[in-house]
Write an enzyme that holds these catalytic residues in place. Sequence first.
Site, PDB file in Angstrom:
ATOM      1  CG  ASP A  54      -3.981  -1.209  -2.445  1.00  0.00           C
ATOM      2  OD1 ASP A  54      -4.560  -3.178  -2.377  1.00  0.00           O
ATOM      3  OD2 ASP A  54      -4.070  -0.543  -1.577  1.00  0.00           O
ATOM      4  CD  GLN A  92      -3.342   6.060  -3.516  1.00  0.00           C
ATOM      5  OE1 GLN A  92      -3.489   6.740  -4.580  1.00  0.00           O
ATOM      6  NE2 GLN A  92      -2.713   6.401  -2.441  1.00  0.00           N
ATOM      7  CE1 TYR A  97      -1.595  -4.790   4.236  1.00  0.00           C
ATOM      8  CE2 TYR A  97       0.374  -3.813   3.552  1.00  0.00           C
ATOM      9  CZ  TYR A  97      -0.599  -3.716   2.989  1.00  0.00           C
ATOM     10  OH  TYR A  97      -1.178  -4.163   1.344  1.00  0.00           O
ATOM     11  NE  ARG A 157      -4.250  -1.691   2.100  1.00  0.00           N
ATOM     12  CZ  ARG A 157      -5.566  -2.422   2.924  1.00  0.00           C
ATOM     13  NH1 ARG A 157      -4.782  -1.960   3.687  1.00  0.00           N
ATOM     14  NH2 ARG A 157      -6.179  -2.979   2.184  1.00  0.00           N
ATOM     15  CB  SER A 168      -6.928  -0.700  -1.709  1.00  0.00           C
ATOM     16  OG  SER A 168      -6.467   0.066  -0.740  1.00  0.00           O
TER      17      SER A 168
END
Length: 364
Positions: free
Chosen positions: A127, A124, A224, A119, A130
Amino acid sequence: MTIGVFKETIGNKVGLVPVVVKKLIALGYDVLVEHKAGRNSFIANADFEEAGARISTRSDLFEKANILISYKALSDDEIKLLRSGQIYISNFKPFIYTDITDKLKMQNIWAFSLDMIPRSSIAQSMDVLSSMSSIAGYKAVLRAADLLPRYLQMMITSAGSIKPAKVFVIGAGVAGLQAIATAKRLGAIVEAVDTRLETEDEVKSLGGKFLKVEGAKQATDQGYGSEQSQDYIDKQRQMMFDAISNSDIVICTATVRGNKAPVIITKKMVDNMRRGSVIIDLAADAGGNCEYSQNNKTIITPNYVQIVGDSNLSDAAAVDASTLFANNVFNFLKYITSSDLELRTDLEEDEIFKSSCITRQIKN
């Protein structure tokens, strides 16, 4: 370079959608899509063909594709059909399914696990966690609201007033924040907890109340949650006992990368909840945040609390989940391949490449 998209044997998603197929073909790829691969995502064969893909049999994908895509990993028997040198992109979850890497390595392929992408700002657009977590958090609240034998919002009627339901969210990551926002929009009173104290402002900005215990280990460099000490967990449980006992809905989203999910909700806590309460455990495939949780099962306790263990709730919005996943795959492919569509092995020390690549082809 030919891409093959499998029909999922479990779940409703599909690895690519027509709009992304068009973009891949524009880059120079050929795309094969298994017959009826998009059926559960409401995408017809004709939609893929209109985008330029060719409809194929499952066996043809193994034989003709250079790059293979599926949302969930193939079965052990089908993994044995993979050819040396193929590139296989999926969500292998090697921290949970610890033997998957060895099985893939035996086929001498390049295997990329999108759930292992770090992450970071540059990652992004790739990902997957997410993308899917946002949907799961939203659907978790809707699922709980459907199961709860009460309103979520306050209701004032000529027959009397109904108090709003109380929702408690464990973990204020992507899934947790989406759950908080959704519950608030539906009129519930929302509380949340997270070991990362920096999430307090985010929770408050969505209208939730942040509960905290001092002394938590802070987030990893990749954002995380960190594994917490037993002393912290014990204090957290004590603080949450009252919160859970007074909640109508609990949404569990807490995971620790590379470890079993922490058991935060004990059986004693559940047994103290009101009858008819609902727990949705999105961490169920990693062991679950609730002591009662079982993945892909709904448990009803002796005091009639329903505990839904479902780590794949994004499947309930298969159309949007497939679109987001396909975009993640497209961005990832662009990142790891050159302009002539060859794998960029010069990226082997790149953080995204080395984190997601769980097996490499070894040339004799």
